[in-house]
Design a protein around this motif. Structure first.
Motif, PDB file in Angstrom:
ATOM      1  N   THR A   2       0.849  -1.187   0.000  1.00 38.49           N
ATOM      2  CA  THR A   2       0.000   0.000   0.000  1.00 38.49           C
ATOM      3  C   THR A   2       0.882   1.233   0.000  1.00 38.49           C
ATOM      4  N   PRO A   3       0.711   2.128  -0.928  1.00 43.88           N
ATOM      5  CA  PRO A   3      -0.145   2.058  -2.113  1.00 43.88           C
ATOM      6  C   PRO A   3       0.450   1.105  -3.145  1.00 43.88           C
ATOM      7  N   PRO A   4      -0.385   0.587  -4.059  1.00 50.70           N
ATOM      8  CA  PRO A   4       0.080  -0.455  -4.979  1.00 50.70           C
ATOM      9  C   PRO A   4       0.862   0.056  -6.190  1.00 50.70           C
ATOM     10  N   PHE A   5       0.835   1.357  -6.445  1.00 50.50           N
ATOM     11  CA  PHE A   5       1.509   1.855  -7.649  1.00 50.50           C
ATOM     12  C   PHE A   5       3.027   1.914  -7.469  1.00 50.50           C
ATOM     13  N   LEU A   6       3.725   1.840  -8.590  1.00 51.50           N
ATOM     14  CA  LEU A   6       5.184   1.848  -8.582  1.00 51.50           C
ATOM     15  C   LEU A   6       5.721   3.263  -8.390  1.00 51.50           C
ATOM     16  N   SER A   7       6.889   3.357  -7.799  1.00 47.34           N
ATOM     17  CA  SER A   7       7.559   4.650  -7.653  1.00 47.34           C
ATOM     18  C   SER A   7       8.215   5.018  -8.986  1.00 47.34           C
ATOM     19  N   TRP A   8       8.679   6.245  -9.096  1.00 44.11           N
ATOM     20  CA  TRP A   8       9.390   6.660 -10.315  1.00 44.11           C
ATOM     21  C   TRP A   8      10.637   5.818 -10.522  1.00 44.11           C
ATOM     22  N   ARG A   9      11.326   5.478  -9.457  1.00 44.91           N
ATOM     23  CA  ARG A   9      12.527   4.641  -9.596  1.00 44.91           C
ATOM     24  C   ARG A   9      12.169   3.254 -10.124  1.00 44.91           C
ATOM     25  N   GLU A  10      11.102   2.669  -9.578  1.00 44.79           N
ATOM     26  CA  GLU A  10      10.664   1.351 -10.047  1.00 44.79           C
ATOM     27  C   GLU A  10      10.193   1.417 -11.499  1.00 44.79           C
ATOM     28  N   LEU A  11       9.477   2.497 -11.842  1.00 41.97           N
ATOM     29  CA  LEU A  11       9.046   2.667 -13.226  1.00 41.97           C
ATOM     30  C   LEU A  11      10.245   2.755 -14.161  1.00 41.97           C
ATOM     31  N   ALA A  12      11.273   3.496 -13.759  1.00 39.37           N
ATOM     32  CA  ALA A  12      12.473   3.606 -14.595  1.00 39.37           C
ATOM     33  C   ALA A  12      13.108   2.232 -14.795  1.00 39.37           C
ATOM     34  N   ASP A  13      13.193   1.450 -13.727  1.00 38.37           N
ATOM     35  CA  ASP A  13      13.810   0.131 -13.806  1.00 38.37           C
ATOM     36  C   ASP A  13      13.017  -0.837 -14.680  1.00 38.37           C
ATOM     37  N   GLU A  14      11.682  -0.756 -14.638  1.00 32.63           N
ATOM     38  CA  GLU A  14      10.847  -1.721 -15.354  1.00 32.63           C
ATOM     39  C   GLU A  14      10.338  -1.205 -16.695  1.00 32.63           C
ATOM     40  N   LEU A  15       9.907   0.050 -16.728  1.00 33.35           N
ATOM     41  CA  LEU A  15       9.267   0.590 -17.922  1.00 33.35           C
ATOM     42  C   LEU A  15      10.256   0.881 -19.046  1.00 33.35           C
ATOM     43  N   ILE A  16      11.367   1.514 -18.745  1.00 28.83           N
ATOM     44  CA  ILE A  16      12.288   1.928 -19.814  1.00 28.83           C
ATOM     45  C   ILE A  16      12.812   0.732 -20.606  1.00 28.83           C
ATOM     46  N   PRO A  17      13.327  -0.324 -19.972  1.00 32.43           N
ATOM     47  CA  PRO A  17      13.772  -1.473 -20.769  1.00 32.43           C
ATOM     48  C   PRO A  17      12.632  -2.115 -21.572  1.00 32.43           C
ATOM     49  N   TRP A  18      11.441  -2.150 -20.989  1.00 31.70           N
ATOM     50  CA  TRP A  18      10.268  -2.715 -21.657  1.00 31.70           C
ATOM     51  C   TRP A  18       9.933  -1.908 -22.910  1.00 31.70           C
ATOM     52  N   LEU A  19       9.933  -0.561 -22.785  1.00 33.85           N
ATOM     53  CA  LEU A  19       9.651   0.299 -23.933  1.00 33.85           C
ATOM     54  C   LEU A  19      10.699   0.131 -25.029  1.00 33.85           C
TER      55      LEU A  19
END
Length: 136
Positions: free
Chosen positions: A65-82
């Protein structure tokens, strides 16, 4: 009526509604190469493939809680995925925080770049990593 500073750099999550005094210092931009090369060539002829997402709902971890990712987690997961899918740009939707709760979704709120788990400096790092294509 209680109001928070709309220009505050950090906010409490619900049930809190306070603006928090926060510093924007401490981040050194690492995008000098991107800044230099973005002016080269004609941007109107470069390929573009934009992925549009809402950062608070792209991926969630419902075990916390809360379930959303932090900016750091988004950078780690989203950028390579994109990058793996061939996207050249990312468009962030609804980054500004909204204080109300959507019906049937307790505690749901839109996220601002400078929320409690998303400090302004973390958002700066996210943008910096995007411009460096996730190399950091």
């Amino acid at each position: 009526m209680l109001k928070a500073d709309p220009y505050g750099f950090q906010m409490q999550l619900r049930p809190g509604n306070c603006s928090i005094v926060a510093s924007l210092g401490g981040h050194e931009w690492g995008d000098a190469e991107w800044m230099r090369t973005r002016a080269e060539g004609n941007p109107l002829t470069r390929p573009i493939n934009i992925y549009e997402l809402h950062p608070g709902s792209w991926r969630r971890d419902y075990d916390r809680t809360p379930p959303f990712l932090s900016w750091r987690e988004l950078a780690d997961e989203l950028i390579p995925w994109l990058l793996d899918l061939g996207y050249t740009h990312v468009e962030l939707m609804a980054v500004a925080e909204h204080p109300s709760t959507a019906p049937g979704l307790p505690g749901r709120r839109l996220l601002r770049p400078h929320g409690p788990l998303r400090h302004a400096t973390d958002f700066m790092r996210f943008v910096d990593r995007c411009t460096r294509r996730g190399s950091a």
